[in-house]
Design an enzyme around this catalytic site. Structure first.
Site: not given
Ligand SMILES: *Cc1c(COP(=O)(O)O)cnc(C)c1O
Length: 395
Positions: A54, A106, A178, A203
């Protein structure tokens, strides 16, 4: 291990060579998937640099270093999705803090802020982030950051990153951008004064509609250390195999973006001439309100844009008749996808905000893929024609 200064190479070369020299034992040009959660300690008080997955994993590390370098940042953090990346960033803030956010946002980011973070006492104001008066009018002593999407999705509004981040800096606010739609190949907001980049790597960076991932890139030592703490503590990290898959996609980012850009502009210009289309929102079109800013701060255009049909009754038959283009959510992959924002990606955004930004029931969003542009146009042409026949036949 080969010593070379990656910053000497152009972005195309750096992308194609992600992870190509980091495996000195075998010389593998594709960095392997280290499918291990635990790492042996040489002895008490010593570490190889890897302890537990992690916190750090070698495969993820190569991806994170590449992301940081491509965005001109100091540290990268790979997350299990774009939303996981946003959630990790938002935990920089505390109860009582206020954020200023792009109005045309978004849908998932809006939902995270309004339905979840609001319960923890973090509030947000949504404004046109190009309107300096609007920014100033919503700023309060509790404001901690400006969150910008540029271009926005689906209306492709552009924010002047340099101007807004300079304003933010004078008020001690962080600027978060973003950068999902343009990717560092076309736009690097940290070079323009932003502090934090977030990507839905699902994306364009991944690019093949086959991996869910998010990335954060930070600038500055303190912010990078803070983010490393949050990334590890929250644990919404990317797996080694998905890290590999994402790097695999990123190697071809440059040629894909060039084709997406070319195809999208060609299709957008073709649509402006079509009798069933009343508006096309693409920043490369000279009448787009953000044409000048976009040309100044980015070296190219993304592959998505939106357009408005003349009658809402056209929407259903258009989507039904598409054959090459898929009626599907998401964007940024090699396959062309078309979606209907009002009922899909933007369903969580209240009607009043949707009306204000112009996401109405006649708007379609098109993520133009890398197929041959003439095939894409032919598919659109036959779907528009079929829709015209159906709708006009009704009368
Ligand atoms: C898709 C998307 C997100 C969310 O990312 P996921 O990978 O789907 O979690 C955030 N911002 C933008 C601009 C997006 O397109």
């Amino acid at each position: 291990m080969i010593e070379r200064d990656e910053t000497k190479y152009r972005l195309e070369s750096r992308l194609a060579q992600i992870g190509s020299i980091q495996e000195p034992n075998t010389g593998a040009v594709n960095f392997p998937i280290y499918q291990s959660t635990a790492f042996r300690h040489p002895r008490l008080g010593q570490s190889t640099g890897f302890d537990y997955i992690r916190t750090k994993n070698p495969t993820r590390q190569v991806l994170e270093d590449a992301a940081a370098a491509l965005e001109s940042g100091d540290a990268g953090f790979a997350c299990s999705s774009g939303m996981a990346a946003l959630q990790t960033i938002f935990t920089l803030f505390s109860q009582g803090d206020h954020l200023i956010v792009s109005l045309d946002l978004y849908g998932g980011t809006y939902r995270l802020l309004e339905r979840i973070l609001s319960r923890f006492g973090i509030t947000a104001s949504y404004v046109d982030t190009n309107d300096m008066d609007a920014l100033e009018s919503v700023r309060t002593p509790s404001t901690k950051a400006v969150i910008i999407e540029t271009p926005t999705n689906p209306l492709m509004m552009i924010t002047d990153i340099e101007k807004v981040s300079a304003w933010a800096k004078t008020h001690g606010l962080l600027t978060v951008v973003d950068n999902t739609l343009l990717t560092p190949f076309f736009q690097r907001p940290l070079e323009l004064g932003a502090d934090i980049i977030i990507h839905s790597a699902t994306k364009y960076l991944g690019g093949h509609n086959d991996v869910l991932a998010g990335l954060i890139v930070t600038k500055g030592k303190e912010l990078s250390e803070q983010m490393a703490f949050l990334h590890n503590s929250i644990g919404a990290v990317l797996s080694p195999s998905d890290s590999y898959q994402l790097m695999r996609g990123m190697k071809t980012l440059a040629i894909r973006m060039e084709r997406h850009e070319y195809n999208a502009e060609r299709v957008a210009r073709w649509l402006t001439e079509h009798p069933s289309i009343v508006a096309v929102f693409h920043p490369a079109l000279e009448d787009h309100p953000s044409y000048d800013i976009q040309r100044r701060q980015s070296s190219g255009n993304t592959g998505i844009f939106s357009f408005r049909v003349k009658d809402a009754r056209y929407v259903d038959p258009i989507l039904r008749h598409l054959k090459l283009i898929a009626f599907a959510e998401s964007l940024g992959g090699v396959e062309s996808l078309m979606t209907y924002p009002a009922v899909q990606t933007h369903a969580d955004i209240p009607q009043e905000i949707r009306d204000q930004v112009g996401v109405d029931d006649r708007l379609l969003r098109f993520s133009v893929g890398i197929e041959h542009v003439d095939d894409i146009i032919a598919d659109l042409e036959q779907a528009l024609e079929a829709a015209h026949r159906e709708v006009e036949g009704e009368q």
